[in-house]
Design an enzyme around this catalytic site. Sequence first.
Site, PDB file in Angstrom:
ATOM      1  CE  LYS A 169       7.157  -0.772   6.644  1.00  0.00           C
ATOM      2  NZ  LYS A 169       8.002  -1.101   7.640  1.00  0.00           N
TER       3      LYS A 169
ATOM      4  NE  ARG B 161      10.841  -9.703  13.412  1.00  0.00           N
ATOM      5  CZ  ARG B 161      11.344  -8.663  14.087  1.00  0.00           C
ATOM      6  NH1 ARG B 161      11.437  -8.650  15.312  1.00  0.00           N
ATOM      7  NH2 ARG B 161      12.171  -7.769  13.960  1.00  0.00           N
TER       8      ARG B 161
END
Length: 495
Positions: free
Chosen positions: A277, A351
């Site tokens: 990030k 996920r």
Amino acid sequence: MEFLVKSARPESLKTATLVLAVSEGRSLGHVAQAVDAASGGAITSVLQRGDLAGKVGQSLLLHSLPNLKAERVLLVGSGQDELSDRQFRKLLASLLATLKGLGGTDAVLALGALKVKGRDAYAQARLMVECLADGLYQFDRFKSQKAEPYALKKITLLTDKADLASVERARLQSQAIANGMALTRDLGNLPPNLCHPTFLGEEAKAMAKAHPNLKVDVLDEKKLHELGMGSFLAVAKGSEQPPRLIVFNYQGGQKGEQPYVLVGKGITFDSGGISIKPGLNMDEMKYDMCGAASVFGTFRAVLEMRLPINLVGVLACAENMPSGRATRPGDIVTTMSGQTVEILNTDAEGRLVLCDALTYVERFKPKAVIDIATLTGACIVALGSNTSGLMGNDDALVQQLLAAGIHADDRAWQLPLFDDYQEQLDSPFADIANIGGPKAGTITAGCFLSRFAKQYPWAHLDVAGTAWISGKEKGATGRPVPLLTQYLLDRANPA
């Protein structure tokens, strides 16, 4: 903070601060009128000077009114008509800001005559106590100079005799929910060097010790390997912190009755992994475990209320870090279900841990499964920071959660889960890719999870925008504990 419920004449009560509502146009309800009459019209006299117009959020503090046992009277504006939930929160925030700055140790809120749209006395009191308790939350554990404790120690809700039982029930339930929210906020606000998967496992065990009707199992890395959780383990590969799957089991219902299951994403720090990030605001990625934290908080509320249901919680906890051992974009892993996943972006890791957890919960033969995750930045783009995203494979379950969110004023909004979106997850090398491109990112994340939740009614809450507040006043919010607890209350006490 201690909350009490009482039915009495407000003008006769001895208290540090008596709180009364004044509507726009400076008119007084019957409760305030009784206090005004006892004081010889002192309140009317003040209002006639124009010091308070009665708009929502306005307040005026009066001292030593004649013939009253209250040391102070706090007038708060309540607007013209029925209040919305948002206006009611504004009113409560205003009066609480004043009370926190006073020297009195107690306050009596004579606000039962207020009308909040869609809320009876019970629901109004529920929202009132939750808002006030949440507004008193402080987190200064790591400050060398601690915050000064508030002088205020006790708040009494004044109500009619007819509503006494329902308001008392609301007080008990809302205090449990507020305590659950506080636990969720505490866990979310902890720094990631302390709050890692092993720490969360120990916290779960401590909760089980305090509550004999709660059982906790903490599955370590070896057990995850044995279960074939290749997707979950892939996320943790780059970190020195080992992953943990934490399993709560509360048996408050009938023996053998199918449980409800909550599944929480517990990424205790999300650097993005190899798909790292940007550095700006990366400190806030400690909040990527707020889904798991909300399961902790919901269990706390359920345990305090002793709800007559069976409830299982499964927390998929890991740290997502870059290293020489970290999973790479392009790697293919095998999930517990046997489906293979091509990992195109290691920052779509939530996920990957959740899909194995969703397969794991099949063993409980659940009535319904709800997963809670700070899953996608796309959800913040779509819904902002006010509303959680909601998807699912069972319309009845989705509608129940939407209704619970309205009741708790912790709202969600349903997004589509059409098969058309599934094609975005096609991979030429594996059964499924872990991202679906730039379009409809929240929905394709839900589509990914749906492939692992076909054996039971399932719903997915994306709380990326609602679980914490960014910026200078950053902090965990405690959401969606109110929504989840209300859903469980509705299941435990069907209408």
